[in-house]
Enzyme design. Structure first.
Site, PDB file in Angstrom:
ATOM      1  N   ASP A   1      -1.794  10.559  -2.936  1.00  0.00           N
ATOM      2  CA  ASP A   1      -2.361   9.277  -3.384  1.00  0.00           C
ATOM      3  C   ASP A   1      -1.243   8.376  -3.886  1.00  0.00           C
ATOM      4  O   ASP A   1      -0.086   8.773  -3.950  1.00  0.00           O
ATOM      5  CB  ASP A   1      -3.381   9.519  -4.508  1.00  0.00           C
ATOM      6  CG  ASP A   1      -2.739  10.217  -5.700  1.00  0.00           C
ATOM      7  OD1 ASP A   1      -2.205   9.516  -6.578  1.00  0.00           O
ATOM      8  OD2 ASP A   1      -2.750  11.469  -5.747  1.00  0.00           O
TER       9      ASP A   1
ATOM     10  N   ASP B   1      -1.199   7.114  -7.029  1.00  0.00           N
ATOM     11  CA  ASP B   1      -1.396   7.039  -8.471  1.00  0.00           C
ATOM     12  C   ASP B   1      -2.296   5.828  -8.754  1.00  0.00           C
ATOM     13  O   ASP B   1      -3.235   5.572  -8.003  1.00  0.00           O
ATOM     14  CB  ASP B   1      -0.057   6.980  -9.210  1.00  0.00           C
ATOM     15  CG  ASP B   1      -0.156   7.491 -10.645  1.00  0.00           C
ATOM     16  OD1 ASP B   1      -0.704   8.594 -10.834  1.00  0.00           O
ATOM     17  OD2 ASP B   1       0.302   6.807 -11.568  1.00  0.00           O
TER      18      ASP B   1
END
Length: 290
Positions: free
Chosen positions: A210, A212
């Site tokens: 991802d 973050d």
């Protein structure tokens, strides 16, 4: 000259590896308690290898409660020479996208609730972690990733946070914009420090899941999307591990970067002042110098 013996510490989503011959799950007792799980031993294309699921099979340990000291001690007791950490992480860089791997070369340690050393009262020691990963082992991981056609980045700074919660937006921006970090995770510290104290070569392969919370187009971390990416990353990680025997010599000399001699001048406590009970706990980790 010693025989290379690899340990792979698998992170979130990676609970076993494929292709091992003569497989056996081995229970190891250590002075620091039980490791995260039994350790899978075997050979991969003739190369001795151990596999330890960092969180335990079924993911029973959170990042703070992983028994890091027991894990590293157990691997040392099994004769491991090289530790390859594989872990999930978030990215602070647009070009380091979910599904990519990063061969980490630096850390910033922001953990605070973990035991970070094998040494202390009764036997004090200080090792250098200026360069916390082994360049020789990093190069092998990079080569194996490229051979497996995995999107991979050579080098990056890993921010180790305590967790288990993900970052606030303010923290994410601080780590990215002010501190220059590249990826963020919860498990490579104190693991890397302990591996250095145990005189083990250590490399970190960070699997991006991802962005973050800093990325304006992606919003906060979504666990559902992370799990989807984890499955794909785990398959890539297994491909990387399968390629390691082709790029690592089965017989190896001393580490050119001194990882296997980290304790040479590190212990400061005078021999007559060393606590015998502490020394007994250090039999595997520091037996070479004690």
């Amino acid at each position: 000259m010693t025989t290379t013996k690899i340990a792979v510490i698998g992170g979130s989503g990676l609970y076993d590896i494929d292709g091992l011959e003569d497989q056996e799950w081995v229970e190891v007792d250590t002075p620091w308690g039980k490791p995260s799980d039994a350790i899978l031993t075997g050979t991969l294309q003739g190369l001795p290898i151990c596999f330890l699921p960092r969180h335990g099979r079924g993911h029973v340990h959170g990042p703070t409660t992983v028994p890091y000291r027991a894990n590293i001690d157990a691997l040392k007791r099994l004769g491991v020479t090289d530790v390859i950490s594989i872990s999930a992480c978030g990215s602070f860089r647009e070009e380091m996208a979910p599904g990519d791997f990063v061969i980490v070369d630096q850390f910033i340690d922001r953990t605070f609730a973990r035991e970070k050393s094998f040494f202390g009262t009764g036997c004090a020691a200080h090792v250098s972690v200026a360069h916390p990963t082994c360049d020789r082992l990093r190069a092998a991981c990079l080569s194996a990733a490229l051979d497996a056609t995995i999107p991979v980045h050579d080098g990056g700074t890993y921010l180790a946070m305590e967790g288990p919660q993900f970052s606030t937006l303010a923290e994410s921006k601080l780590y990215r914009d002010n501190w220059g970090c590249d990826v963020i995770g919860m498990t490579n510290m104190p693991e890397a420090k302990l591996a250095r104290e145990a005189e083990l070569c250590y490399a970190s392969v960070a699997m991006i899941t991802d962005y973050d919370s800093w990325h304006p187009d992606h919003g906060e971390v979504d666990v559902t999307r992370i799990i989807e990416t984890l499955h794909g990353n785990a398959d890539k990680a297994k491909s990387l591990v399968l390629g390691l025997p082709a790029v690592l010599n089965h017989a190896r000399d001393t580490c050119p970067h001194g990882c296997d001699r980290a304790l040479e001048y590190a212990i400061l406590t005078a021999p007559e002042k060393r606590d015998p009970e502490v020394l007994a706990k250090l039999d595997a980790v520091a037996g070479r110098v004690l």
